[in-house]
Design an enzyme around this catalytic site. Structure first.
Site, PDB file in Angstrom:
ATOM      1  N   GLU A 188      17.164  31.762  70.611  1.00 58.15           N
ATOM      2  CA  GLU A 188      16.725  30.577  69.848  1.00 58.15           C
ATOM      3  C   GLU A 188      17.870  30.025  69.017  1.00 58.15           C
ATOM      4  O   GLU A 188      18.506  30.762  68.260  1.00 58.15           O
ATOM      5  CB  GLU A 188      15.618  30.960  68.863  1.00 58.15           C
ATOM      6  N   ARG A 239      10.448  38.697  74.743  1.00 59.71           N
ATOM      7  CA  ARG A 239       9.216  38.612  75.537  1.00 59.71           C
ATOM      8  C   ARG A 239       9.249  37.403  76.476  1.00 59.71           C
ATOM      9  O   ARG A 239      10.103  36.531  76.359  1.00 59.71           O
ATOM     10  CB  ARG A 239       8.029  38.430  74.592  1.00 59.71           C
ATOM     11  N   LEU A 246      19.997  23.917  57.549  1.00 61.17           N
ATOM     12  CA  LEU A 246      20.258  22.711  58.340  1.00 61.17           C
ATOM     13  C   LEU A 246      19.071  21.774  58.164  1.00 61.17           C
ATOM     14  O   LEU A 246      17.920  22.190  58.268  1.00 61.17           O
ATOM     15  CB  LEU A 246      20.477  23.063  59.811  1.00 61.17           C
TER      16      LEU A 246
END
Ligand code: MV4
Length: 442
Positions: free
Chosen positions: A274, A290, A202
């Site tokens: 993400e 985390r 992308l």
């Protein structure tokens, strides 16, 4: 509930965890290296133990020394913070073998998400949109078919990767073999795993991530997103929540998918999914298991203390916050303050001769430095985070401008002036920046 938590980290995040423990009535143990004898996290903790010499490898990454410190001090929990051992599956396992609670997800979840191919498969199975890709690259025919489908450019990524290592962008068909081979070699060297996969590349996406929080009884909530597109060499510089360009509908849609996926996994604690975001579409890339550096912007807009919630979840407490209780209010921005040269970005350790940090309504400084403190050369150059909060984005930026002007750090170089320049650009002001912002900045 925990009685005593050992904090296996340093700097601002060690203080952040200490503060949460104190509010929960939990005793704290700091570990430190020889270089960190006079560090603030050592001064603030109830007890402290030196775990080794200055290098991270022999101290903050020294698993036997850390386990020994926890055993000697009778700690019943270990918080890894971020970086260092926070996503080390073996560390989480060893801690559990010593009947101490690892404050994070089960080691099996660290392992699964450590492999980006497995992570993408799981999300795909749960209807979370992923970046179109090819996992098995043993057949040239499959590669050709894949390229026909998505068109060049494509990107080679390491299955065990992250942070940009073992990545190659391919724009020219003739470069495929070389790119794959060099990505494999780099992945082998960096992660001792040469498995690589392909993705459609992308070109102008944003990096947007979704924060989740889960208890051990299967309750999961999402806490909105963070736009982390202002990065340089895979190091984030500025993060904000909410993202200026995301509609409520898109946010709710992706949040619900994330929540369902995390529920079906039986994941526990805090986590981040993400995504790349381009043309109003989300594409899952990886999951971080985390607490993240940029968690404060989420705390500011939700009013939820993520570290306290993480500790409560690890102790087996049921979530007392329902999804309806999570209302994103106002706007928050974080600037990462690094001890580095403003043009060369070379780390600038040394003694802070003068220090004044900004304050006032809507200003938060998460830092462990003080006047007279010497920034050691052995660790990451991030020395603090400046976080602002206001009713809306425009006021939040104005506050950040004022706070950056007020921040005085003398004796070392910092990136404070760089932040001042970035937040005044028209791209940042409009919110319409993407991951290429820093490469075209100056
Ligand atoms: C990508 C990409 C474009 N397309 N994957 C960089 C770090 C690693 N976590 C993934 N990265 C990227 N993966 C596809 N299919 C662009 C990047 C990327 C990037 C991503 C987020 C923020 C900053 C970045 C800077 C360069 C490249």
């Amino acid at each position: 509930m925990f009685k005593k938590i050992l904090i296996a980290n340093r700097g601002e995040i060690a203080l952040r965890i200490l503060r949460a423990c104190r509010e929960l009535g939990i005793k704290t143990v700091a570990i430190h290296s020889e270089a960190d004898e006079s560090a603030m996290h050592v001064r603030m903790a109830d007890e402290s133990i030196c775990v080794g010499p200055s290098s991270a490898q022999s101290s903050y990454l020294n698993i036997p020394a850390i386990i020994t410190a926890a055993t000697l001090t009778n700690a019943d929990g270990i918080h890894p913070g971020y970086g260092f051992l926070s996503e080390n599956q073996r560390f989480a396992e060893i801690i559990e073998e010593h009947n101490i609670k690892f404050i994070g997800p089960h080691s099996s979840h660290i392992k699964i998400m450590g492999n980006k191919i497995d992570a993408k498969k799981i999300m795909d199975d749960n209807n979370v949109p992923t970046v179109p890709g090819l996992n098995d690259i043993s057949n040239k025919k499959d590669i050709d078919n894949f390229i026909n489908k998505v068109q060049l450019p494509i990107i080679v990524k390491a299955a065990s990767g992250g942070g940009g290592k073992g990545m190659r962008v391919i724009t020219d068909y003739d470069d495929i073999n070389n790119a794959i081979n060099s990505a494999k070699a780099e992945a082998k060297k960096s992660f001792n795993d040469d498995k690589v996969y392909l993705e459609k590349f992308l070109i102008t996406p944003k990096h947007i991530e979704i924060q989740i929080l889960a208890d051990s009884q299967g309750n999961v909530i999402t806490l909105g997103e963070r736009d982390c597109s202002i990065q340089r060499k895979h190091q984030k510089l500025i993060e904000e929540s909410p993202s200026e360009i995301l509609s409520n509908e898109k946010r709710e849609e992706i949040s619900l998918l994330c929540k369902k996926a995390v529920s079906s996994l039986g994941y526990e604690g805090v986590g981040t999914l993400e995504f790349l975001y381009e043309n109003n579409n989300f594409y899952f890339m990886e999951m971080n298991t985390r607490l993240q550096v940029e968690h404060p912007v989420t705390e500011m807009v939700t009013g939820i203390d993520l570290v306290k919630q993480q500790i409560l979840a690890a102790s087996g407490e049921k979530l007392t916050i329902s999804q309806r209780d999570v209302q994103l209010k106002g706007h928050s921005i974080e600037c990462r303050i690094n001890a580095e040269h403003p043009e060369s970005f070379i780390p600038s350790p040394g003694k802070i001769t003068q220090y004044h940090q900004p304050g006032g309504l809507g200003i938060r400084v998460d830092s462990a430095v003080y006047q007279g403190y010497s920034v050691p050369s052995h660790y990451d150059s991030m020395i603090g985070k400046l976080i602002t909060y206001a009713d809306n984005r425009q006021e939040c930026i104005a506050k950040m401008k004022r706070a950056l002007e007020e921040y005085i750090i003398m004796g070392i170089n910092t990136n404070i002036q760089l932040h001042q320049k970035i937040i005044m650009t028209k791209e940042f002001q409009s919110g319409k920046y993407d991951i290429n912002f820093m490469s075209t900045f100056n």
